[in-house]
Design an enzyme around this catalytic site. Structure first.
Site, PDB file in Angstrom:
ATOM      1  N   CYS A   1      40.846  43.142  30.578  1.00 56.68           N
ATOM      2  CA  CYS A   1      39.391  43.172  30.741  1.00 56.68           C
ATOM      3  C   CYS A   1      38.898  44.467  30.115  1.00 56.68           C
ATOM      4  O   CYS A   1      39.444  45.533  30.401  1.00 56.68           O
ATOM      5  CB  CYS A   1      39.014  43.137  32.217  1.00 56.68           C
ATOM      6  SG  CYS A   1      37.238  43.376  32.469  1.00 56.68           S
TER       7      CYS A   1
ATOM      8  N   ASP B   1      47.143  32.942  47.237  1.00 51.80           N
ATOM      9  CA  ASP B   1      46.504  34.209  46.865  1.00 51.80           C
ATOM     10  C   ASP B   1      45.419  33.919  45.830  1.00 51.80           C
ATOM     11  O   ASP B   1      45.349  32.827  45.267  1.00 51.80           O
ATOM     12  CB  ASP B   1      47.540  35.206  46.319  1.00 51.80           C
ATOM     13  CG  ASP B   1      47.084  36.658  46.493  1.00 51.80           C
ATOM     14  OD1 ASP B   1      45.951  36.891  46.972  1.00 51.80           O
ATOM     15  OD2 ASP B   1      47.861  37.565  46.141  1.00 51.80           O
ATOM     16  N   ASP B   2      44.593  34.938  45.596  1.00 50.02           N
ATOM     17  CA  ASP B   2      43.472  34.736  44.664  1.00 50.02           C
ATOM     18  C   ASP B   2      43.923  34.801  43.214  1.00 50.02           C
ATOM     19  O   ASP B   2      43.386  34.108  42.365  1.00 50.02           O
ATOM     20  CB  ASP B   2      42.390  35.795  44.910  1.00 50.02           C
ATOM     21  CG  ASP B   2      42.903  37.187  44.583  1.00 50.02           C
ATOM     22  OD1 ASP B   2      43.817  37.644  45.280  1.00 50.02           O
ATOM     23  OD2 ASP B   2      42.424  37.785  43.612  1.00 50.02           O
TER      24      ASP B   2
ATOM     25  N   CYS C   1      31.740  35.126  32.148  1.00 55.29           N
ATOM     26  CA  CYS C   1      32.746  35.837  31.371  1.00 55.29           C
ATOM     27  C   CYS C   1      34.105  35.501  31.969  1.00 55.29           C
ATOM     28  O   CYS C   1      34.340  35.744  33.152  1.00 55.29           O
ATOM     29  CB  CYS C   1      32.538  37.347  31.426  1.00 55.29           C
ATOM     30  SG  CYS C   1      33.873  38.255  30.577  1.00 55.29           S
TER      31      CYS C   1
ATOM     32  N   CYS D   1      39.400  37.532  30.569  1.00 56.71           N
ATOM     33  CA  CYS D   1      40.774  37.846  31.001  1.00 56.71           C
ATOM     34  C   CYS D   1      41.633  36.584  31.098  1.00 56.71           C
ATOM     35  O   CYS D   1      42.847  36.664  31.191  1.00 56.71           O
ATOM     36  CB  CYS D   1      40.751  38.602  32.334  1.00 56.71           C
ATOM     37  SG  CYS D   1      39.927  37.719  33.671  1.00 56.71           S
TER      38      CYS D   1
ATOM     39  N   TYR E   1      37.898  37.937  43.266  1.00 57.51           N
ATOM     40  CA  TYR E   1      38.620  39.051  43.890  1.00 57.51           C
ATOM     41  C   TYR E   1      37.763  40.251  44.248  1.00 57.51           C
ATOM     42  O   TYR E   1      37.878  40.801  45.340  1.00 57.51           O
ATOM     43  CB  TYR E   1      39.761  39.503  42.972  1.00 57.51           C
ATOM     44  CG  TYR E   1      40.471  40.744  43.474  1.00 57.51           C
ATOM     45  CD1 TYR E   1      41.339  40.682  44.558  1.00 57.51           C
ATOM     46  CD2 TYR E   1      40.244  41.980  42.879  1.00 57.51           C
ATOM     47  CE1 TYR E   1      41.974  41.823  45.033  1.00 57.51           C
ATOM     48  CE2 TYR E   1      40.878  43.129  43.351  1.00 57.51           C
ATOM     49  CZ  TYR E   1      41.737  43.051  44.425  1.00 57.51           C
ATOM     50  OH  TYR E   1      42.352  44.169  44.894  1.00 57.51           O
TER      51      TYR E   1
ATOM     52  N   GLY F   1      30.548  49.223  34.975  1.00 62.16           N
ATOM     53  CA  GLY F   1      30.781  48.412  33.780  1.00 62.16           C
ATOM     54  C   GLY F   1      31.504  49.230  32.745  1.00 62.16           C
ATOM     55  O   GLY F   1      32.104  50.263  33.069  1.00 62.16           O
TER      56      GLY F   1
ATOM     57  N   SER G   1      43.115  39.173  50.452  1.00 70.22           N
ATOM     58  CA  SER G   1      42.494  38.553  49.282  1.00 70.22           C
ATOM     59  C   SER G   1      42.593  37.026  49.281  1.00 70.22           C
ATOM     60  O   SER G   1      41.749  36.347  48.713  1.00 70.22           O
ATOM     61  CB  SER G   1      43.106  39.129  48.007  1.00 70.22           C
ATOM     62  OG  SER G   1      44.519  39.041  48.054  1.00 70.22           O
TER      63      SER G   1
ATOM     64  N   CYS H   1      30.744  37.968  35.468  1.00 68.96           N
ATOM     65  CA  CYS H   1      32.206  38.072  35.605  1.00 68.96           C
ATOM     66  C   CYS H   1      32.688  37.118  36.707  1.00 68.96           C
ATOM     67  O   CYS H   1      32.298  37.257  37.864  1.00 68.96           O
ATOM     68  CB  CYS H   1      32.555  39.507  35.974  1.00 68.96           C
ATOM     69  SG  CYS H   1      34.252  39.732  36.512  1.00 68.96           S
TER      70      CYS H   1
HETATM   71  P1  AMP Z   1      50.045  41.620  40.982  1.00 67.24           P
HETATM   72  O1  AMP Z   1      50.873  42.008  42.147  1.00 67.24           O
HETATM   73  O2  AMP Z   1      50.058  42.654  39.891  1.00 67.24           O
HETATM   74  O3  AMP Z   1      50.332  40.244  40.451  1.00 67.24           O
HETATM   75  O4  AMP Z   1      48.513  41.619  41.460  1.00 67.24           O
HETATM   76  C1  AMP Z   1      48.015  40.549  42.190  1.00 67.24           C
HETATM   77  C2  AMP Z   1      47.544  40.992  43.542  1.00 67.24           C
HETATM   78  O5  AMP Z   1      46.660  42.114  43.428  1.00 67.24           O
HETATM   79  C3  AMP Z   1      46.783  39.907  44.228  1.00 67.24           C
HETATM   80  O6  AMP Z   1      47.126  39.937  45.609  1.00 67.24           O
HETATM   81  C4  AMP Z   1      45.319  40.252  44.025  1.00 67.24           C
HETATM   82  O7  AMP Z   1      44.563  39.999  45.190  1.00 67.24           O
HETATM   83  C5  AMP Z   1      45.312  41.717  43.701  1.00 67.24           C
HETATM   84  N1  AMP Z   1      44.539  42.001  42.471  1.00 67.24           N
HETATM   85  C6  AMP Z   1      44.074  41.157  41.551  1.00 67.24           C
HETATM   86  N2  AMP Z   1      43.449  41.790  40.549  1.00 67.24           N
HETATM   87  C7  AMP Z   1      43.537  43.090  40.823  1.00 67.24           C
HETATM   88  C8  AMP Z   1      43.086  44.274  40.166  1.00 67.24           C
HETATM   89  N3  AMP Z   1      42.436  44.215  39.012  1.00 67.24           N
HETATM   90  N4  AMP Z   1      43.346  45.452  40.769  1.00 67.24           N
HETATM   91  C9  AMP Z   1      44.002  45.502  41.934  1.00 67.24           C
HETATM   92  N5  AMP Z   1      44.476  44.437  42.590  1.00 67.24           N
HETATM   93  C10 AMP Z   1      44.240  43.237  42.051  1.00 67.24           C
END
Ligand code: AMP
Length: 490
Positions: free
Chosen positions: A407, A370-371, A458, A461, A262, A120, A303, A256
């Protein structure tokens, strides 16, 4: 913490939060099960790993940089004597990146030996550090965990462990799931809003506390229940049970939502919800809210998998003729430790990590699931890759709302100006990543899929309004921030 709240810490590479473990066994060393549990929590931190044990007379400690498998060898584990142990995997969200910040933090003082593992992020650590340093406490790191340890050590000089933890909980503000070892007593504490997960498990010969239930499964344990927000759990030294102390009660929790989306393992159950099922439900809702006609639905591995299967299942149930297929292959050996100091390196990393399967996408209209989108690097690289492999249309569907704010409680979401959704609409983002269409899921749908009320989650973000009081930021609920001066020296 590095930087004040209005100047959030900047990280060079994607970061994760930490994982914590604590175990108290009847009559065998607790280090080995703690080590296995840390292995199961590796996804929560790859920067360093450590274990502190206690044999009834003295503490033993080993911390190392890197993955759990690199940080320990057999001799290190053998040397960690004693039936009580706590462990930690760390990805720094506060403090610098070196061994001085590796956890568990441990200290010996007049009131005994103390070990502490923290997941945390406190929002008043600087204030407390100044106050404690002013009364003679010497700090060896710039992390917030040491602040908790010093505060607890001070309280332990004239209180028992339960009262000492209660007094410290009255002073620290922010997100914390802790495992603590005071001499050979192992304890678990969850902050009053329960921001980060923490769960209790039973082994044949003792009890274990861990960030996620998957760690308890891994050591052959049985999940007993989550540590409740504001609760202190004290494991019996003979491994025979635990005591519960509900030390702080607040009206609403602040779990959270991103743990479900994720961070947590899909096979973990957090606050009684199986993460995999939540993700599948998020996928189903994504189809209902933002489904788009296409020939094939494919996940971003790993993911997006559960989301994509829920999405495709819902589409098929509603009579849509769509294939659910793997269209992207992941190179498993590009670890999370891959250093990505620049945007160019991050872009290259996506191509190293993922490669399209031509036959799945060639000549087709494709939906990639994607997530989440953070900076937008993954999405734009993937859209390019899939088009290069011959897709005719590329749609992107995301199983979470737009991430628009940082965050402060343990997840690296990058700074506001790096977040692609901070000042753009979904259509702007579609244009920027080169997709034919792009949609997110609503926060209402996320709330429904997690099965908790919006007031108990929460989503700072997403909304930019936080459940803890962060300087320069809005809050989404009445927050009682401890007044450090008024409770000092209690
Ligand atoms: P981005 O490429 O910066 O848009 O990050 C999105 C991708 O990274 C997605 O495939 C997510 O599954 C993964 N992701 C999301 N949040 C995080 C995080 N806080 N740290 C690392 N990877 C992340």
């Amino acid at each position: 913490m590095q930087g004040g709240p209005s100047d959030p810490p900047e990280f060079d590479h994607p970061t994760e939060k930490c994982g914590v473990v604590g175990a108290s066994l009847a009559d065998r060393d607790a280090a080995l099960p703690t080590y296995y549990a840390l292995y199961a929590l590796q996804h929560r931190g790859q920067e360093s790993a450590g274990i502190v044990s206690h044999d009834g007379f003295q503490q033993h400690q080993h911390v190392g940089m890197g993955l759990v498998g690199d940080a320990f060898d057999e001799d290190d584990i053998d040397a960690l004597h004693g039936p009580a142990a706590i462990g930690h995997v760390r990805y720094p969200t506060a403090g610098s990146v070196d061994e001085s910040c590796a956890q568990p933090f441990s200290v010996s003082f007049k009131g005994g030996a103390l070990g502490l593992s923290h997941n945390g992020n406190l929002v008043n650590a600087d204030e407390l550090r100044d106050e404690l340093a002013g009364s003679g406490h010497a700090f060896t790191s710039d992390g917030d965990t040491e602040v908790i340890a010093h505060d607890l050590a001070r309280n332990l000089l004239d209180a028992d462990i339960v009262d000492a933890v209660e007094a410290t909980m009255g002073r620290i503000h922010g997100s914390y799931s802790l495992t603590i070892m005071h001499d050979d007593t192992v304890l678990g504490v969850r902050d009053p809003r329960g921001n980060r997960p923490l769960v209790i498990g039973k082994l044949d010969d003792g009890y274990i506390i861990a960030s996620e239930s998957a760690a308890i499964d891994t050591v052959g344990g049985e999940v007993v229940r989550d540590v409740r927000p504001g609760e202190l759990v004290v494991l019996h030294e003979d491994g025979g049970g635990f005591d519960s102390h509900q030390l702080v009660d607040v009206d609403n929790t602040a779990h959270c939502f991103f743990e479900y989306v994720y961070f947590a393992r899909p096979d973990s159950v957090i606050d009684e919800e199986l993460v995999y099922e939540v993700r599948r439900e998020l996928g189903r809702q994504l189809w209902q809210e933002a489904g788009v006609d296409s020939d094939v639905v494919m996940p971003v591995p790993d993911s997006g998998r559960a989301f994509a299967s829920g999405y495709a299942e819902q589409a098929q149930q509603e009579g849509e003729s769509v294939d659910f297929a793997e269209g992207l292959m992941k190179n498993r050996y590009v670890g999370r430790t891959f250093i990505m100091p620049t945007q160019e390196a991050r872009e290259r990393a996506v191509r190293l990590k993922l490669n399209p399967i031509k036959s799945t996408v060639e000549g087709k209209s494709v939906t990639i699931i994607d997530d989440s989108i953070v900076r937008g690097t993954t999405s734009s690289q993937l859209v390019d890759l899939v088009r290069e492999a011959g897709a005719e249309e590329v749609h992107v569907r995301i199983g979470a709302p737009p991430i628009q704010a940082p965050c402060y409680f343990g997840i690296d979401m990058a700074t506001r100006d790096e977040l692609i959704a901070a000042d753009r609409t979904a259509d702007d983002i579609a244009a920027e990543v080169g997709a034919d269409s792009l949609s997110y899921l609503s926060l209402d749908a996320v709330t429904a899929a997690i099965g908790k009320s919006r007031a108990d989650l929460c989503a700072g973000c997403v909304t930019g309004e936080y459940p803890y009081e962060v300087d320069g930021e809005a809050t989404d609920r009445p927050v009682q921030r401890p007044d450090v001066d008024s409770v000092a020296d209690d």
